[in-house]
Motif scaffolding. Structure first.
Motif, PDB file in Angstrom:
ATOM      1  N   THR A  75       0.842  -1.197   0.000  1.00 39.29           N
ATOM      2  CA  THR A  75       0.000   0.000   0.000  1.00 39.29           C
ATOM      3  C   THR A  75       0.877   1.246   0.000  1.00 39.29           C
ATOM      4  OG1 THR A  75      -1.653  -1.212   1.261  1.00 39.29           O
ATOM      5  CG2 THR A  75      -1.873   1.193   1.190  1.00 39.29           C
ATOM      6  N   ALA A  76       0.482   2.233  -0.795  1.00 44.24           N
ATOM      7  CA  ALA A  76       1.250   3.471  -0.868  1.00 44.24           C
ATOM      8  C   ALA A  76       1.282   4.154   0.492  1.00 44.24           C
ATOM      9  CB  ALA A  76       0.644   4.394  -1.920  1.00 44.24           C
ATOM     10  N   GLU A  77       2.432   4.742   0.806  1.00 48.76           N
ATOM     11  CA  GLU A  77       2.573   5.445   2.075  1.00 48.76           C
ATOM     12  C   GLU A  77       1.783   6.744   2.034  1.00 48.76           C
ATOM     13  OE1 GLU A  77       6.684   6.021   2.756  1.00 48.76           O
ATOM     14  OE2 GLU A  77       7.155   3.886   2.885  1.00 48.76           O
ATOM     15  N   PRO A  78       1.354   7.240   3.204  1.00 52.54           N
ATOM     16  CA  PRO A  78       0.602   8.497   3.226  1.00 52.54           C
ATOM     17  C   PRO A  78       1.442   9.661   2.717  1.00 52.54           C
ATOM     18  CG  PRO A  78       1.240   7.816   5.454  1.00 52.54           C
ATOM     19  CD  PRO A  78       1.543   6.666   4.545  1.00 52.54           C
ATOM     20  N   VAL A  79       0.759  10.654   2.191  1.00 51.41           N
ATOM     21  CA  VAL A  79       1.430  11.826   1.628  1.00 51.41           C
ATOM     22  C   VAL A  79       1.819  12.782   2.753  1.00 51.41           C
ATOM     23  CG1 VAL A  79       1.172  13.818   0.100  1.00 51.41           C
ATOM     24  CG2 VAL A  79       0.150  11.615  -0.529  1.00 51.41           C
ATOM     25  N   PRO A  80       3.099  13.103   2.911  1.00 47.90           N
ATOM     26  CA  PRO A  80       3.491  14.096   3.914  1.00 47.90           C
ATOM     27  C   PRO A  80       2.850  15.454   3.627  1.00 47.90           C
ATOM     28  CG  PRO A  80       5.412  12.887   3.101  1.00 47.90           C
ATOM     29  CD  PRO A  80       4.260  12.529   2.208  1.00 47.90           C
ATOM     30  N   LYS A  82      -0.121  16.335   4.070  1.00 47.00           N
ATOM     31  CA  LYS A  82      -1.450  16.204   3.463  1.00 47.00           C
ATOM     32  C   LYS A  82      -2.453  17.174   4.075  1.00 47.00           C
ATOM     33  CE  LYS A  82      -3.747  12.469   4.405  1.00 47.00           C
ATOM     34  NZ  LYS A  82      -4.168  11.046   4.407  1.00 47.00           N
ATOM     35  N   ILE A  83      -2.417  17.335   5.395  1.00 45.06           N
ATOM     36  CA  ILE A  83      -3.379  18.230   6.053  1.00 45.06           C
ATOM     37  C   ILE A  83      -3.191  19.669   5.579  1.00 45.06           C
ATOM     38  CG2 ILE A  83      -4.193  19.106   8.259  1.00 45.06           C
ATOM     39  CD1 ILE A  83      -4.858  16.180   7.720  1.00 45.06           C
ATOM     40  N   VAL A 121       3.008  15.089  -5.568  1.00 47.30           N
ATOM     41  CA  VAL A 121       2.736  13.670  -5.355  1.00 47.30           C
ATOM     42  C   VAL A 121       3.553  12.817  -6.335  1.00 47.30           C
ATOM     43  CG1 VAL A 121       0.968  11.883  -5.468  1.00 47.30           C
ATOM     44  CG2 VAL A 121       0.453  14.069  -4.380  1.00 47.30           C
ATOM     45  N   ARG A 125       6.249  10.018  -5.197  1.00 46.73           N
ATOM     46  CA  ARG A 125       6.103   8.600  -5.533  1.00 46.73           C
ATOM     47  C   ARG A 125       7.187   8.102  -6.489  1.00 46.73           C
ATOM     48  NH1 ARG A 125       2.989   7.695  -1.351  1.00 46.73           N
ATOM     49  NH2 ARG A 125       0.781   8.232  -1.596  1.00 46.73           N
TER      50      ARG A 125
END
Length: 271
Positions: A75-80, A82-83, A121, A125
């Motif tokens: 699974t792709a890691e969360p986007v730093p 993001k908030i 993004v 990635r």
């Protein structure tokens, strides 16, 4: 303009097919920084199709196509950040609702979301090594070095890059008029001398960093020559803000960096 667009598209696709998307990123940033803003195909009522936007559209397409061929093993890691990105997008849409020209504002919001956040993004990635980061930074500095050569011609012989492209109305005004009593102010491929100066204020510290990590004598010599060029060019922009930005960035390099890099700063100060 069409020739430039075809060359950019061909090189991006060729690099991706032969070396992978990651190796195409330095050329992408080189194009984004270097190509003049007048390299634009005007589509009435729609977006202006700049060379930078064409390059980004192709990059997004290549990212999707190459991503489809990769096996999904995890699974792709969360986007730093993001908030913060979501908060920024929300604020952009809120300001669009209150805009006196909502159509234009909406187009700008969509443009910024794609130009900044979608690209962010893709870089996140795609980049897999520090070496790629160094290549991307060198792509930025290399573009500014080419601008530096053009700036010498503009300052000394009146070779204006903008004369080679169709004249488009700029929302930033005429540089010569803005310059007033400050005399000639060069801008090379940028919309205004202040924009060019701001890019150089970033490019010089980046070049210093690349010198500190480069193992090639030739590349270090090339980067030092680029620093001389960029320093001359930032002076010739006649832009006080970029001068101040560069002046503030060099002490930070000296204080925060270690090794050889911090001792390059006195050489720049002497220059």
């Amino acid at each position: 303009i069409l020739i430039i667009d075809v060359i950019v598209a061909g090189v991006l696709v060729g690099l991706t097919l032969t070396r992978g998307l990651e190796r195409a990123l330095p050329f992408f940033v080189f194009v984004v920084v270097l190509v003049p803003w007048q390299s634009t195909i005007v589509l009435p009522g729609l977006f202006d199709l700049t060379t930078q936007r064409i390059a980004l559209i192709i990059l997004i397409g290549l990212y999707i196509l190459t991503g489809m061929r990769k096996p999904r093993t995890h699974t792709a890691e969360p986007v730093p950040l993001k908030i913060l990105i979501l908060l920024s997008i929300g604020w952009l849409f809120l300001s669009t609702i209150n805009s006196v020209v909502p159509g234009i504002s909406l187009k700008l919001v969509i443009s910024e979301m794609i130009s900044f956040y979608v690209l962010y993004v893709i870089l996140l990635r795609t980049i897999s090594s520090t070496e790629t980061v160094h290549r991307i930074l060198f792509g930025i500095v290399a573009a500014l070095m080419v601008c530096g050569v053009l700036g010498v011609g503009e300052a000394n012989w009146g070779w204006y890059v903008h004369d080679w492209f169709p004249q488009l109305a700029s929302r930033f005004g005429d540089a010569q008029v803005v310059g007033g009593g400050r005399g000639l102010r060069i801008q090379t491929t940028f919309p205004h001398p202040i924009h060019y100066g701001a890019a150089l204020a970033i490019g010089i510290p980046l070049a210093l960093y690349l010198i500190s990590v480069s193992k090639s004598i030739f590349r270090r010599g090339l980067l030092w020559a680029g620093i001389f060029l960029m320093t001359y060019n930032i002076f010739m922009t006649g832009s006080r803000g970029p001068w101040l930005a560069l002046g503030l960035s060099l002490p930070l390099v000296f204080l925060l960096c270690r090794g050889k890099l911090r001792w390059y700063v006195p050489a720049i100060a002497l220059l």
